[in-house]
Design a protein around this motif. Structure first.
Motif, short mmCIF file in Angstrom:
data_model
loop_
_atom_site.label_atom_id
_atom_site.label_comp_id
_atom_site.label_asym_id
_atom_site.label_seq_id
_atom_site.Cartn_x
_atom_site.Cartn_y
_atom_site.Cartn_z
N LEU A 312 0.94 -0.97 0.01
CA LEU A 312 -0.15 0.15 -0.15
C LEU A 312 0.75 1.11 -0.07
O LEU A 312 1.42 1.18 0.50
CB LEU A 312 -0.64 -0.41 1.36
CG LEU A 312 -2.19 -1.13 1.68
CD1 LEU A 312 -2.66 -0.74 3.01
CD2 LEU A 312 -2.76 -1.46 -0.15
N VAL A 313 0.64 2.15 -0.98
CA VAL A 313 1.39 2.91 -1.00
C VAL A 313 0.31 4.61 -1.26
O VAL A 313 -0.70 4.74 -0.96
CB VAL A 313 2.47 3.91 -2.55
CG1 VAL A 313 2.96 2.39 -2.05
CG2 VAL A 313 1.14 3.49 -3.74
N ASP A 314 0.40 5.65 0.01
CA ASP A 314 0.02 6.94 -0.06
C ASP A 314 -1.50 6.62 1.05
O ASP A 314 -2.51 8.05 0.67
CB ASP A 314 -0.79 7.79 -1.55
CG ASP A 314 -1.28 9.29 -0.64
OD1 ASP A 314 -0.19 9.54 -0.02
OD2 ASP A 314 -1.93 9.52 -2.40
N HIS A 315 -1.47 5.30 1.77
CA HIS A 315 -2.85 5.75 2.77
C HIS A 315 -2.36 4.67 3.63
O HIS A 315 -1.48 3.80 3.76
CB HIS A 315 -3.96 5.32 1.72
CG HIS A 315 -4.00 3.53 1.22
ND1 HIS A 315 -2.95 4.05 0.57
CD2 HIS A 315 -5.04 3.44 1.60
CE1 HIS A 315 -3.65 2.32 -0.14
NE2 HIS A 315 -4.86 1.85 0.90
N ASN A 316 -2.82 4.23 4.67
CA ASN A 316 -3.29 3.27 5.82
C ASN A 316 -4.24 2.89 6.42
O ASN A 316 -4.76 2.38 7.30
CB ASN A 316 -1.72 3.28 6.38
CG ASN A 316 -2.01 3.71 7.86
OD1 ASN A 316 -2.45 4.24 9.00
ND2 ASN A 316 -0.96 5.41 7.02
N GLU A 317 -5.08 3.50 5.50
CA GLU A 317 -6.61 3.57 6.38
C GLU A 317 -7.57 2.83 5.86
O GLU A 317 -7.28 2.27 4.38
CB GLU A 317 -7.63 4.68 6.22
CG GLU A 317 -7.13 6.65 6.69
CD GLU A 317 -7.99 5.77 8.34
OE1 GLU A 317 -7.93 5.36 8.37
OE2 GLU A 317 -7.14 7.65 8.73
N LYS A 318 -7.97 1.65 6.71
CA LYS A 318 -9.23 0.81 5.82
C LYS A 318 -9.84 1.34 4.98
O LYS A 318 -10.72 0.00 3.50
CB LYS A 318 -9.99 -0.52 6.73
CG LYS A 318 -10.31 -1.51 6.55
CD LYS A 318 -10.94 -2.14 7.79
CE LYS A 318 -11.74 -3.72 6.98
NZ LYS A 318 -12.41 -4.15 7.86
N SER A 319 -11.10 2.21 5.37
CA SER A 319 -11.74 2.62 4.76
C SER A 319 -11.34 3.19 3.15
O SER A 319 -12.17 3.32 2.43
CB SER A 319 -12.10 4.43 5.12
OG SER A 319 -11.04 5.00 5.04
N GLN A 320 -9.49 3.84 3.13
CA GLN A 320 -9.29 4.14 1.89
C GLN A 320 -9.29 3.11 0.85
O GLN A 320 -8.62 3.60 -0.24
CB GLN A 320 -8.72 5.07 2.06
CG GLN A 320 -9.05 6.60 2.73
CD GLN A 320 -8.10 7.41 2.74
OE1 GLN A 320 -6.47 7.54 2.90
NE2 GLN A 320 -8.12 8.79 4.20
N ALA A 321 -9.22 1.89 1.29
CA ALA A 321 -8.40 1.18 0.90
C ALA A 321 -9.23 0.86 -0.63
O ALA A 321 -10.52 0.30 0.33
CB ALA A 321 -7.98 -0.59 1.58
N VAL A 322 -8.60 -0.60 -1.01
CA VAL A 322 -9.56 -1.45 -1.97
C VAL A 322 -10.31 -2.78 -1.08
O VAL A 322 -9.70 -2.44 0.16
CB VAL A 322 -8.75 -1.90 -3.27
CG1 VAL A 322 -8.25 -1.14 -4.51
CG2 VAL A 322 -7.68 -2.69 -2.86
#
Length: 551
Positions: A312-322
């Motif tokens: 994952l790059v540029d995020h580590n939020e579950k809500s923002q992930a695929v």
């Protein structure tokens, strides 16, 4: 089916901005230069006009879109049972099942298309059913199948011909009476008597089966060839021949052709499990994207599932992930945001630095690994830094971001100010975009203990452009609340040159919380926040503090 070594996907967040996509491409390039595995950049949403300008300018292809990283059938070891022809005999199908230790065989044509399946139950049923003596011809049974079933040899006639008319007759009576009950095209089971064999040929039998391995007189063989009559010799006695012969029928008469339950190789394992739970089959055929047969899958195969491997790059939020990120194996996280809600099963490499852009971190990693940055990758990294820092205007921008951008500009051979303005101009061209496309070009969802809220950010070079966008967006925000099931939604309309943001909103108490957070007067048409241009560093923390105080 042998599974190739897994490729690692490098992907940013949903509704990706320029940093999210450029970081994925650049980090995948870096990892591939290190020669550890094969890394493939992906994107989790549409490419914005700003990012499109960057990719086109540096002649880089779009990463492939992915929206779900749940396990698929392509991620498991499926059983590569070869397809069989619908013309093979029931006996051969049964022997194949025993040899392979399977209960289901796929039936395919010469082009690899699935025609049906045959299971042990179908074969058992065929053995138990009572048939009339014309069933072999009705099934259009090939003489080659009959010979194989009887462990026999064809000594006259064409083995590739088919028994298509007539009945099966056991010639047990006096040869003188054979002609009374043998009709043209019948198949006759006989002993060694030459006279009986000739009588059968004179009655125009289509096939003569001679049991117990008796030799046939050459005169009879010659006569049979002239009449196109098949002669099969077999070591079995008359009783055994009569018992076995129906097993020579082709499986096409017994296989299942309709209402087949099949899966596509791209189907998700969770969906497959749900379907399997409702159907009492043991094995299911798998098809490729062109509908060709690939192999078989059973419940047992699902236990060999290999999770997709993700960086994952540029995020580590579950809500923002695929979607279904919990089903994937996260190997690394490279980010510059606050530490969010994402959890991993095992320890991962997590690099998080308080910089203005993820691509600045990746620029550092190129140096640490002593890997040369090519011109196009330098261009992508530079563009991401300029985008995320609003050309160094954002309070998130650090001296490291500026130094990285200056170094990358030299490699990319571009002028920073000119390139940034062209990027922002491309990104603020809203004429041909729908309201939904504008809103979701950079939208993220955040969570507190009490509230779920979303924030979109739209940047442009002038307030006039942003005011037009605001009019289009206001009625759309209520739809967002329902669709995303959130309590509040905010849109930052950021004027890059003036370094300010007008925030419009929707949701119960959204305006009051925003006004209290920044000590402004509440205004239903939006609140202007001078000097506020960073969602990450300025807006989100302040909003979250205000929400906490409200509770």
């Amino acid at each position: 089916m042998n599974i190739e070594p897994k490729k690692v996907w490098v992907v940013g967040h949903k509704n990706p901005d320029t940093d999210s996509i450029c970081a994925a491409i650049s980090y995948a390039y870096l990892k591939n230069q290190l020669g550890e595995r094969q890394y493939v950049p992906k994107r989790a949403g549409a490419v914005s006009e700003e990012t499109r300008y960057v990719l086109d300018y540096f002649k880089v292809e779009d990463p492939e879109l992915i929206t779900d990283v749940g396990a698929q059938l392509k991620d498991i070891s499926i059983r590569k049972t070869a397809g069989i022809s619908s013309q093979i005999s029931l006996k051969k199908a049964w022997e194949t099942m025993k040899k392979l230790d399977v209960v289901t065989l796929p039936v395919t044509n010469r082009l690899g298309k699935l025609e049906g399946v045959i299971v042990t139950k179908d074969i058992a049923t065929s053995y138990m059913d009572v048939y009339d003596n014309r069933v072999l011809s009705k099934a259009r049974t090939q003489y080659k199948n009959i010979a194989e079933t009887l462990d026999g040899n064809i000594i006259a006639g064409n083995e590739h011909a088919y028994f298509i008319r007539g009945k099966v007759v056991v010639g047990a009576s006096d040869p003188a009476y054979l002609s009374e009950y043998i009709e043209a095209d019948d198949m006759v089971i006989l002993g060694p008597q030459k006279e009986a064999q000739i009588r059968a040929l004179e009655s125009n039998a289509s096939c003569i089966i001679v049991g117990r391995g008796f030799e046939v007189d050459p005169e009879v063989v010659q006569m049979a060839n002239k009449k196109d009559c098949i002669i099969i010799t077999t070591p079995y006695d008359t009783f055994s021949i009569a018992r076995l012969i129906n097993q020579s029928m082709p499986i096409k008469e017994f296989m299942t052709r309709e209402h087949l339950v099949t899966f596509d190789i791209d189907d998700y394992v969770d969906d497959v499990k749900e379907t399997m739970s409702k159907i009492r089959h043991r094995d299911f055929p798998i098809l490729d994207e062109n509908g060709n047969y690939l192999g078989m899958v059973s419940r047992r195969n699902l236990m060999s599932m290999q999770k997709k491997q993700i960086i994952l790059v540029d995020h580590n939020e579950k809500s923002q992930a695929v979607d279904n990120i919990n089903e994937a194996e996260i190997l690394e996280i490279i980010d510059h945001h606050r530490i969010g809600s994402l959890e991993t099963i095992s320890p991962v490499y997590f690099r998080n630095q308080p910089l203005g852009c993820t691509s600045t971190i990746i620029y550092q990693m190129f140096g640490e690994k002593n890997i040369e940055i090519p011109q196009h990758i330098a261009g992508l990294l530079l563009s991401a830094i300029l985008s995320d820092t609003l050309m160094f205007r954002s309070p998130t921008c650090t001296q490291l971001d500026i130094l990285a951008a200056e170094a990358l500009a030299k490699i990319a051979k571009v002028d920073i100010e000119t390139h940034a303005k062209n990027m922002f101009k491309a990104g603020s061209d809203f004429k041909n975009k729908t309201t939904e496309e504008i809103f979701y070009s950079d939208f993220k969802i955040f969570h507190t203990d009490e509230f779920d809220f979303g924030v979109a950010q739209i940047s442009a070079m002038s307030r006039e452009e942003l005011d037009k966008v605001a009019e289009k967006l206001r009625p759309f925000l209520k739809e967002v609340l329902g669709e995303k099931r959130i309590d509040m939604v905010y849109v930052m309309l950021t004027d890059i040159l003036e370094e300010s943001s007008k925030v419009i909103f929707e949701g119960h108490d959204a305006g009051r919380i925003l006004a209290d957070a920044f000590e402004r007067e509440e205004n239903e048409n939006g609140i202007l926040l001078e000097g506020i241009i960073s969602r990450k560093k300025q807006l989100i923390p302040t909003l979250m503090n205000a929400m906490a105080e409200k509770v």
